[in-house]
Design a protein around this motif. Structure first.
Motif, PDB file in Angstrom:
ATOM      1  N   ALA A  74      62.912  -9.964  65.217  1.00 52.20           N
ATOM      2  CA  ALA A  74      64.344  -9.804  64.955  1.00 52.20           C
ATOM      3  C   ALA A  74      64.494  -8.731  63.877  1.00 52.20           C
ATOM      4  O   ALA A  74      63.717  -8.691  62.920  1.00 52.20           O
ATOM      5  CB  ALA A  74      64.961 -11.117  64.495  1.00 52.20           C
ATOM      6  N   ILE A  75      65.471  -7.882  64.041  1.00 53.95           N
ATOM      7  CA  ILE A  75      65.626  -6.719  63.169  1.00 53.95           C
ATOM      8  C   ILE A  75      66.883  -6.837  62.316  1.00 53.95           C
ATOM      9  O   ILE A  75      67.967  -7.140  62.832  1.00 53.95           O
ATOM     10  CB  ILE A  75      65.690  -5.427  64.004  1.00 53.95           C
ATOM     11  CG1 ILE A  75      64.436  -5.286  64.872  1.00 53.95           C
ATOM     12  CG2 ILE A  75      65.854  -4.198  63.111  1.00 53.95           C
ATOM     13  CD1 ILE A  75      64.526  -4.167  65.896  1.00 53.95           C
ATOM     14  N   VAL A  76      66.723  -6.617  61.004  1.00 51.70           N
ATOM     15  CA  VAL A  76      67.881  -6.492  60.126  1.00 51.70           C
ATOM     16  C   VAL A  76      68.435  -5.089  60.344  1.00 51.70           C
ATOM     17  O   VAL A  76      67.746  -4.104  60.098  1.00 51.70           O
ATOM     18  CB  VAL A  76      67.499  -6.680  58.648  1.00 51.70           C
ATOM     19  CG1 VAL A  76      68.724  -6.492  57.749  1.00 51.70           C
ATOM     20  CG2 VAL A  76      66.866  -8.048  58.428  1.00 51.70           C
ATOM     21  N   PRO A  77      69.674  -4.943  60.835  1.00 53.27           N
ATOM     22  CA  PRO A  77      70.193  -3.614  61.170  1.00 53.27           C
ATOM     23  C   PRO A  77      70.328  -2.735  59.928  1.00 53.27           C
ATOM     24  O   PRO A  77      70.595  -3.218  58.823  1.00 53.27           O
ATOM     25  CB  PRO A  77      71.558  -3.897  61.796  1.00 53.27           C
ATOM     26  CG  PRO A  77      71.940  -5.248  61.280  1.00 53.27           C
ATOM     27  CD  PRO A  77      70.666  -6.007  61.095  1.00 53.27           C
ATOM     28  N   ALA A  78      70.131  -1.439  60.147  1.00 51.64           N
ATOM     29  CA  ALA A  78      70.211  -0.485  59.044  1.00 51.64           C
ATOM     30  C   ALA A  78      71.633  -0.332  58.531  1.00 51.64           C
ATOM     31  O   ALA A  78      71.854   0.042  57.380  1.00 51.64           O
ATOM     32  CB  ALA A  78      69.661   0.870  59.492  1.00 51.64           C
TER      33      ALA A  78
END
Length: 234
Positions: free
Chosen positions: A142-146
């Protein structure tokens, strides 16, 4: 002209394969292409996350050259007495869909890509462990959005983290992980225990512009697991 340009492909393949075998006791086509400079590690990760249609699309070499390299590595491996082991590749997505190596999805070519060559020096049990590790499904990421303002391609919603799918970013609810809770990094023992107990989990990462790579932020795990481990999920 550089040494690389003068060196026959068969020699380059053998040199890279020898290094891989010494390091990890097996040789895979994906690792070989990285070693040859045909494939960036970042693009390999995108493919493993299901963000690329096929590995061939991001490999800096044509299909004829790719086939030639695979022919060379097979000949090298057989001459060394290595054992072929067909490995399953699935995407780092909740659906765990099979990953494609070639644009054509030709069965014979796909089999060549999936074949790992394992050291004969290993015992039978160690060969089984190496094969099991190579075949293990990768962890969900899961990616923390930029930046804020991203939208789920399924429902149009948003959130603190996202997962990438073929159609674009997706929220946790749409991928079936909306009930998971965040466990920050920092306590390695707690993270290991939570991951081992949680039937569903995902690694949370954030892209660091200064370091040029994704860095681990923590885990998403089932809330009951944290309660069992005495952690507050509030």
């Amino acid at each position: 002209m550089s040494r690389r340009n003068n060196e026959p492909l068969s020699d380059r393949v053998a040199r890279v394969a020898e290094a891989l075998l010494a390091d990890q006791h097996y040789v895979s086509v994906a690792d070989l292409f990285c070693g040859l400079g045909w494939l960036d590690a970042s693009l390999l990760e995108q493919w493993r996350r299901g963000q690329v249609g096929s590995l061939e699309e991001v490999t800096r070499s044509g299909l004829l050259r790719i086939r030639e390299a695979m022919t060379h590595v097979r000949a090298w491996a057989l001459a060394k007495g290595l054992s072929p082991s067909e490995t399953a590749y699935v995407a780092q997505t909740p659906r765990r869909q099979p990953l494609r190596f070639s644009r054509s999805n030709d069965p014979q070519l796909e089999e060549l890509f999936r074949t790992h060559w394992v050291s004969p020096a290993l015992s039978e049990k160690k060969r089984e462990r190496v094969a099991a590790k190579a075949s293990r499904a990768p962890e969900l990421v899961a990616i923390v959005p930029a930046r804020d303002g991203w939208s789920c391609h399924r429902c149009g919603g948003t959130g603190d983290v996202l997962m990438m799918e073929d159609g674009g970013p997706a929220c946790l609810s749409c991928v079936g992980l909306g009930d998971l809770v965040f466990l920050p990094a920092g306590n390695a023992l707690l993270s290991r225990r939570a991951k081992a107990k949680s039937k569903r989990h995902a690694v949370v990462v954030r892209f660091s512009r200064t370091r040029g790579r994704y860095e681990r932020q923590g885990l998403l795990v089932e809330p009951g697991v944290l309660a069992e481990l005495g952690q507050d999920t509030a």
